[in-house]
Design a protein around this motif. Structure first.
Motif, mmCIF file in Angstrom:
data_model
loop_
_atom_site.group_PDB
_atom_site.id
_atom_site.type_symbol
_atom_site.label_atom_id
_atom_site.label_comp_id
_atom_site.label_asym_id
_atom_site.label_seq_id
_atom_site.Cartn_x
_atom_site.Cartn_y
_atom_site.Cartn_z
ATOM 1 N N THR A 225 0.829 -1.214 0.000
ATOM 2 C CA THR A 225 0.000 0.000 0.000
ATOM 3 C C THR A 225 0.862 1.263 0.000
ATOM 4 O O THR A 225 0.339 2.358 -0.203
ATOM 5 N N CYS A 226 2.167 1.100 0.243
ATOM 6 C CA CYS A 226 3.088 2.251 0.278
ATOM 7 C C CYS A 226 3.759 2.433 -1.083
ATOM 8 O O CYS A 226 3.850 1.501 -1.888
ATOM 9 N N ASP A 227 4.257 3.631 -1.313
ATOM 10 C CA ASP A 227 4.897 3.930 -2.596
ATOM 11 C C ASP A 227 6.261 3.277 -2.744
ATOM 12 O O ASP A 227 6.608 2.772 -3.811
ATOM 13 N N THR A 228 7.052 3.296 -1.658
ATOM 14 C CA THR A 228 8.451 2.891 -1.762
ATOM 15 C C THR A 228 8.893 2.128 -0.516
ATOM 16 O O THR A 228 8.641 2.582 0.601
ATOM 17 N N PRO A 229 9.573 0.973 -0.681
ATOM 18 C CA PRO A 229 10.144 0.288 0.486
ATOM 19 C C PRO A 229 11.491 0.907 0.859
ATOM 20 O O PRO A 229 12.309 1.213 -0.019
ATOM 21 N N ILE A 230 11.717 1.117 2.163
ATOM 22 C CA ILE A 230 13.000 1.645 2.636
ATOM 23 C C ILE A 230 13.503 0.763 3.772
ATOM 24 O O ILE A 230 12.724 0.046 4.411
ATOM 25 N N THR A 231 14.798 0.843 4.038
ATOM 26 C CA THR A 231 15.383 -0.016 5.063
ATOM 27 C C THR A 231 16.530 0.669 5.774
ATOM 28 O O THR A 231 17.043 1.690 5.302
ATOM 29 N N ILE A 232 16.903 0.108 6.912
ATOM 30 C CA ILE A 232 18.077 0.542 7.667
ATOM 31 C C ILE A 232 19.154 -0.517 7.452
ATOM 32 O O ILE A 232 19.032 -1.645 7.960
#
Length: 260
Positions: A225-232
């Motif tokens: 449902t989100c535009d972009t996956p991000i990570t640490i």
């Protein structure tokens, strides 16, 4: 100051039910707090305090309490036996209060199109939610969004962990999927994946970062449902971070361009 010595007193029973039951908090429109610091924070933030219960020893030992109690409409002196019934702390401070719930916590009036927000999806640990609210307050986030399936915002553990930040940070409890679709904010799914974008140095203006459940993180459907996956990125051997710890790192990245 009226004295209450019986554990079976009606006001005492009411406090105990509200402190321990989400259903009672929702039905009564009240929530419970413990401790001098939280009472002071509530009064400073304009929270409407309905009733205060205080032990004689606490009142005598803390001179700063008297001016606080002058602002409260109903104050009761309680016995040690009563405190033993209502306290949920391992180290009771002798002050307990019932306050009116914050209606605005269910309805954030306006979303800032240039703001930076954090969203919590299905978090169940009230300590994590409270810690995240405290971090959001410290980092100056525009607000925190909670899915309706998150733990209760007014759980005493949440309130204690937030350390007064609950009274200051704008919070919206809503259908998170609908919010992400309709808010107009860029949305980022916090995931553990080598294919996700590195969160370091990103511009989070006009954006919301979504944190998932403590045990499972975001499901594939939720992340989608989100535009972009991000990570640490992690150099060590830990598979993942605690939800509150991960949220704190993301909030630091969200605030970094504004405070450095």
């Amino acid at each position: 100051m009226e004295k209450i010595e019986s554990r079976d007193n009606g006001r005492v029973k009411e406090y105990a039910k509200i402190a321990s039951s989400r259903k009672q908090r929702e039905e009564s429109g009240l929530f419970a707090i413990e401790g001098i610091k939280l009472l002071g924070e509530a009064l400073r933030c304009g929270i409407e305090v309905e009733q205060v219960f205080v032990t004689a020893q606490c009142f005598k030992s803390h001179g700063e309490l008297a001016p606080m109690l002058e602002k409260c409409p109903r104050v009761f002196e309680i016995s040690g036996a009563v405190e033993g019934k209502i306290s949920q702390s391992q180290s009771p401070q002798g002050v307990y209060a019932l306050c009116k719930r914050l209606d605005k916590r269910e309805n954030m009036v306006k979303i800032d199109s240039n703001g930076s927000y954090l969203a919590l999806w299905d978090l169940q640990d009230p300590g994590n939610v409270g810690t995240i609210l405290r971090g959001a307050d410290a980092m100056g986030l525009s607000g925190v969004i909670l899915s309706r399936s998150c733990c209760d915002l007014y759980n005493l553990k949440t309130i204690r962990a937030a350390m007064g930040s609950l009274f200051r940070v704008p919070v919206l409890v809503t259908d998170l999927e609908h919010f992400l679709r309709e808010s107009g904010l860029k949305s980022y799914a916090a995931v553990v994946s080598p294919d996700a974008q590195n969160a370091a140095g990103m511009d989070f203006s006009g954006a919301v970062v979504v944190i998932g459940n403590e045990g499972n993180g975001l499901s594939e459907e939720q992340a989608a449902t989100c535009d972009t996956p991000i990570t640490i990125p992690m150099r060590g051997n830990a598979e993942s971070l605690n939800a509150a710890m991960a949220a704190t790192i993301f909030m630091w990245e969200m605030a970094r361009g504004k405070i450095i």
